[in-house]
Design an enzyme around this catalytic site. Structure first.
Site, PDB file in Angstrom:
ATOM      1  N   CYS A 112     -53.407 -13.958  21.576  1.00 26.66           N
ATOM      2  CA  CYS A 112     -52.441 -14.582  20.648  1.00 26.66           C
ATOM      3  C   CYS A 112     -51.099 -14.910  21.303  1.00 26.66           C
ATOM      4  O   CYS A 112     -50.388 -15.800  20.843  1.00 26.66           O
ATOM      5  CB  CYS A 112     -52.229 -13.683  19.443  1.00 26.66           C
ATOM      6  SG  CYS A 112     -53.741 -13.475  18.494  1.00 26.66           S
TER       7      CYS A 112
ATOM      8  N   HIS B  42     -46.354 -16.938  15.536  1.00 29.37           N
ATOM      9  CA  HIS B  42     -47.799 -16.995  15.743  1.00 29.37           C
ATOM     10  C   HIS B  42     -48.465 -16.762  14.389  1.00 29.37           C
ATOM     11  O   HIS B  42     -48.065 -15.877  13.633  1.00 29.37           O
ATOM     12  CB  HIS B  42     -48.227 -15.924  16.743  1.00 29.37           C
ATOM     13  CG  HIS B  42     -49.694 -15.639  16.702  1.00 29.37           C
ATOM     14  ND1 HIS B  42     -50.627 -16.624  16.933  1.00 29.37           N
ATOM     15  CD2 HIS B  42     -50.389 -14.512  16.422  1.00 29.37           C
ATOM     16  CE1 HIS B  42     -51.832 -16.097  16.813  1.00 29.37           C
ATOM     17  NE2 HIS B  42     -51.718 -14.813  16.491  1.00 29.37           N
TER      18      HIS B  42
ATOM     19  N   ASN C 278     -56.155 -18.283  11.866  1.00 33.53           N
ATOM     20  CA  ASN C 278     -55.539 -17.871  13.130  1.00 33.53           C
ATOM     21  C   ASN C 278     -56.303 -18.557  14.272  1.00 33.53           C
ATOM     22  O   ASN C 278     -57.462 -18.249  14.516  1.00 33.53           O
ATOM     23  CB  ASN C 278     -55.619 -16.346  13.251  1.00 33.53           C
ATOM     24  CG  ASN C 278     -54.998 -15.812  14.529  1.00 33.53           C
ATOM     25  OD1 ASN C 278     -54.657 -16.572  15.434  1.00 33.53           O
ATOM     26  ND2 ASN C 278     -54.857 -14.492  14.609  1.00 33.53           N
TER      27      ASN C 278
HETATM   28  N1  COA Z   1     -63.488  -9.391   2.207  1.00 32.49           N
HETATM   29  C1  COA Z   1     -63.532  -8.388   1.340  1.00 32.49           C
HETATM   30  N2  COA Z   1     -63.294  -7.114   1.664  1.00 32.49           N
HETATM   31  C2  COA Z   1     -62.975  -6.862   2.937  1.00 32.49           C
HETATM   32  C3  COA Z   1     -62.899  -7.882   3.909  1.00 32.49           C
HETATM   33  C4  COA Z   1     -63.175  -9.187   3.487  1.00 32.49           C
HETATM   34  N3  COA Z   1     -63.130 -10.228   4.340  1.00 32.49           N
HETATM   35  N4  COA Z   1     -62.568  -7.321   5.075  1.00 32.49           N
HETATM   36  C5  COA Z   1     -62.431  -6.002   4.870  1.00 32.49           C
HETATM   37  N5  COA Z   1     -62.668  -5.734   3.572  1.00 32.49           N
HETATM   38  C6  COA Z   1     -62.637  -4.428   2.885  1.00 32.49           C
HETATM   39  C7  COA Z   1     -62.807  -3.267   3.844  1.00 32.49           C
HETATM   40  O1  COA Z   1     -64.172  -3.052   4.084  1.00 32.49           O
HETATM   41  C8  COA Z   1     -62.164  -2.155   3.062  1.00 32.49           C
HETATM   42  O2  COA Z   1     -63.071  -1.707   2.094  1.00 32.49           O
HETATM   43  P1  COA Z   1     -63.152  -0.146   1.695  1.00 32.49           P
HETATM   44  O3  COA Z   1     -61.818   0.172   1.175  1.00 32.49           O
HETATM   45  O4  COA Z   1     -64.238  -0.145   0.693  1.00 32.49           O
HETATM   46  O5  COA Z   1     -63.475   0.559   2.971  1.00 32.49           O
HETATM   47  C9  COA Z   1     -61.024  -2.840   2.331  1.00 32.49           C
HETATM   48  O6  COA Z   1     -61.335  -4.243   2.333  1.00 32.49           O
HETATM   49  C10 COA Z   1     -59.674  -2.634   2.968  1.00 32.49           C
HETATM   50  O7  COA Z   1     -59.812  -2.877   4.366  1.00 32.49           O
HETATM   51  P2  COA Z   1     -58.589  -2.827   5.331  1.00 32.49           P
HETATM   52  O8  COA Z   1     -59.030  -3.192   6.703  1.00 32.49           O
HETATM   53  O9  COA Z   1     -57.881  -1.522   5.154  1.00 32.49           O
HETATM   54  O10 COA Z   1     -57.701  -3.991   4.704  1.00 32.49           O
HETATM   55  P3  COA Z   1     -56.226  -4.386   5.013  1.00 32.49           P
HETATM   56  O11 COA Z   1     -55.416  -4.289   3.805  1.00 32.49           O
HETATM   57  O12 COA Z   1     -55.702  -3.713   6.253  1.00 32.49           O
HETATM   58  O13 COA Z   1     -56.365  -5.931   5.367  1.00 32.49           O
HETATM   59  C11 COA Z   1     -56.466  -7.353   7.295  1.00 32.49           C
HETATM   60  C12 COA Z   1     -57.188  -6.314   6.431  1.00 32.49           C
HETATM   61  C13 COA Z   1     -57.348  -7.645   8.481  1.00 32.49           C
HETATM   62  C14 COA Z   1     -56.244  -8.607   6.495  1.00 32.49           C
HETATM   63  C15 COA Z   1     -55.104  -6.789   7.741  1.00 32.49           C
HETATM   64  O14 COA Z   1     -55.232  -5.477   8.217  1.00 32.49           O
HETATM   65  C16 COA Z   1     -54.454  -7.637   8.781  1.00 32.49           C
HETATM   66  O15 COA Z   1     -54.161  -8.784   8.571  1.00 32.49           O
HETATM   67  N6  COA Z   1     -54.180  -7.070   9.953  1.00 32.49           N
HETATM   68  C17 COA Z   1     -53.628  -7.834  11.045  1.00 32.49           C
HETATM   69  C18 COA Z   1     -54.734  -8.602  11.677  1.00 32.49           C
HETATM   70  C19 COA Z   1     -54.282  -9.648  12.626  1.00 32.49           C
HETATM   71  O16 COA Z   1     -53.223 -10.180  12.514  1.00 32.49           O
HETATM   72  N7  COA Z   1     -55.154  -9.952  13.569  1.00 32.49           N
HETATM   73  C20 COA Z   1     -54.934 -11.009  14.489  1.00 32.49           C
HETATM   74  C21 COA Z   1     -54.350 -10.531  15.744  1.00 32.49           C
HETATM   75  S1  COA Z   1     -52.843 -11.234  16.115  1.00 32.49           S
END
Ligand code: COA
Length: 352
Positions: A116, A279, A309
């Site tokens: 990224c 980003h 992204n």
């Molecule tokens: N659809 C539905 N549910 C989903 C899902 C999706 N696409 N992806 C994950 N879940 C579920 C998980 O399984 C989890 O379920 P559970 O509670 O039953 O175990 C629940 O949603 C919460 O998951 P979690 O990973 O804790 O969610 P979150 O609030 O952290 O959001 C992201 C997930 C990825 C959106 C968030 O963490 C994020 O944006 N992080 C930064 C990622 C990023 O920027 N990456 C690029 C690198 S620069």
């Protein structure tokens, strides 16, 4: 010593639009979940067997080259940032050279693997080359084709829904105008969490040697070294892994830190920024950083809603869109910042 200016900019995204509803046909997810957590509504996917990372990069590059008023033959150095290259090796830089029809060899091609933050790293490297007088027309490209390497089952939903394909490019040239160009850049890295946002396989870490040799073959290893075994694919080991919460928490700390660093370096405050291009990792991260900087909506460009992204491509795509929309004018102070896998992060200040 001259400064480095952006003399031309272009972007290209594939035509195929994939909505959250399209993804819902393949995995257990919802439009609400994706929009609420990331802001993403749709993304673009490249056409299989027709488009590759280097070909998307070439389309963006041609626009940037034309807008800079030069021809491909004038490019004297290529920097290509991507995590989704056409081949394991060689890198996309030489493929882009070939695709652009640059047949002379008075040119270098460098590939950057900083995910990224690849564009910010690439810009900083190019800046040093231009300021030192070594190169006069550097083509910097950030391009990704994520769609060919994602897990479309529910297992991969936390990663897959976030990413899209696209490319952005700039031409970097020297300028003697003291009020124009890249003013400063700061780069950082911390390998502590390298495996928390990564594509681990295939890779040399799994240490495979063919059993017909005695170079350290170990029957107990099921892994494939520099190639993938069927079992690895079945087990989902061929897909990216991400600790989303760790990435989120670290990103919202590091973005403001590195932006403050570049502002302090030049004696500016956030109020001096005319346009901030973060980003595009997650709209929530960008909004958090915007709030921390106290910037109004009209001073921030976000397009993750439409493109997801696109990793190394997000900043040049967003910068180009903003420029095309008339939001980037001569004399404006532009701040770009990125954080991602590695972890690596960085920011630059550019006087347009
Ligand atoms: N659809 C539905 N549910 C989903 C899902 C999706 N696409 N992806 C994950 N879940 C579920 C998980 O399984 C989890 O379920 P559970 O509670 O039953 O175990 C629940 O949603 C919460 O998951 P979690 O990973 O804790 O969610 P979150 O609030 O952290 O959001 C992201 C997930 C990825 C959106 C968030 O963490 C994020 O944006 N992080 C930064 C990622 C990023 O920027 N990456 C690029 C690198 S620069």
């Amino acid at each position: 010593m001259p400064r480095t200016k952006i003399a031309g900019i272009g972007f290209y995204v594939p035509e195929q639009v994939v909505t959250n509803h399209d993804l819902m046909r393949h995995m257990e997810t919802t439009d609400e979940w994706i929009q609420e957590r990331s802001g993403i509504v749709e993304r673009r996917y490249a056409k299989r067997h027709e488009e590759t990372t280097s070909s998307l990069g070439a389309k963006a590059a041609r626009i940037a080259i034309e807008r800079a008023g030069i021809t491909p033959a004038d490019v004297d150095f290529i920097i290509f940032a991507t995590l989704s290259p056409d081949y394991f090796f060689p890198g996309c830089g030489v493929l882009l050279q070939r695709e652009l029809g640059i047949t002379h060899t008075e040119i270098g091609a460098l590939d950057i693997r900083n995910q990224c933050s690849g564009f910010v790293y690439g810009l900083t490297v190019a800046d040093q080359f231009v300021r030192s007088g070594m190169y006069k027309n550097i083509l910097l490209v950030g391009a990704e084709v994520h769609s060919m390497g994602l897990d479309y089952s529910t297992r991969g939903r936390n990663v897959t829904v976030l990413f899209g394909d696209g490319a952005g490019a700039v031409i970097l040239q020297p300028t003697d105008d003291a009020n124009q160009g890249i003013l400063t850049s700061k780069l950082h890295s911390d390998g502590t969490h390298a495996e928390q946002l990564a594509l681990i396989n295939p890779g040399a870490h799994s240490g495979y040697h063919d059993h017909n040799t005695d170079f350290g073959y170990d029957e107990s290893l099921e892994f494939g070294g520099l190639f993938l075994t069927e079992k690895m694919v079945e087990d989902g080991m061929a897909f990216p892994v991400m600790d989303g919460q760790l990435v989120f928490k670290t990103a919202v700390t590091k973005f403001p830190e590195v932006i403050k660093e570049v502002l302090d370096d030049q004696g500016f405050t956030p109020a001096d920024i005319d346009l901030f291009i973060p980003h595009q990792a997650n709209l929530r991260i960008s909004q958090f950083v915007q709030k921390k900087l106290g910037l109004p909506d009209e001073k921030v460009w976000n397009n993750i809603q439409r493109f997801g992204n696109t990793t190394a491509a997000t900043i040049p795509i967003a910068l180009c869109e903003a420029w095309e929309a008339g939001k980037v004018k001569k004399g404006d102070l532009i701040c770009i910042a990125a954080f991602g896998s590695g972890f690596t992060w960085g920011a630059s200040l550019i006087r347009w």
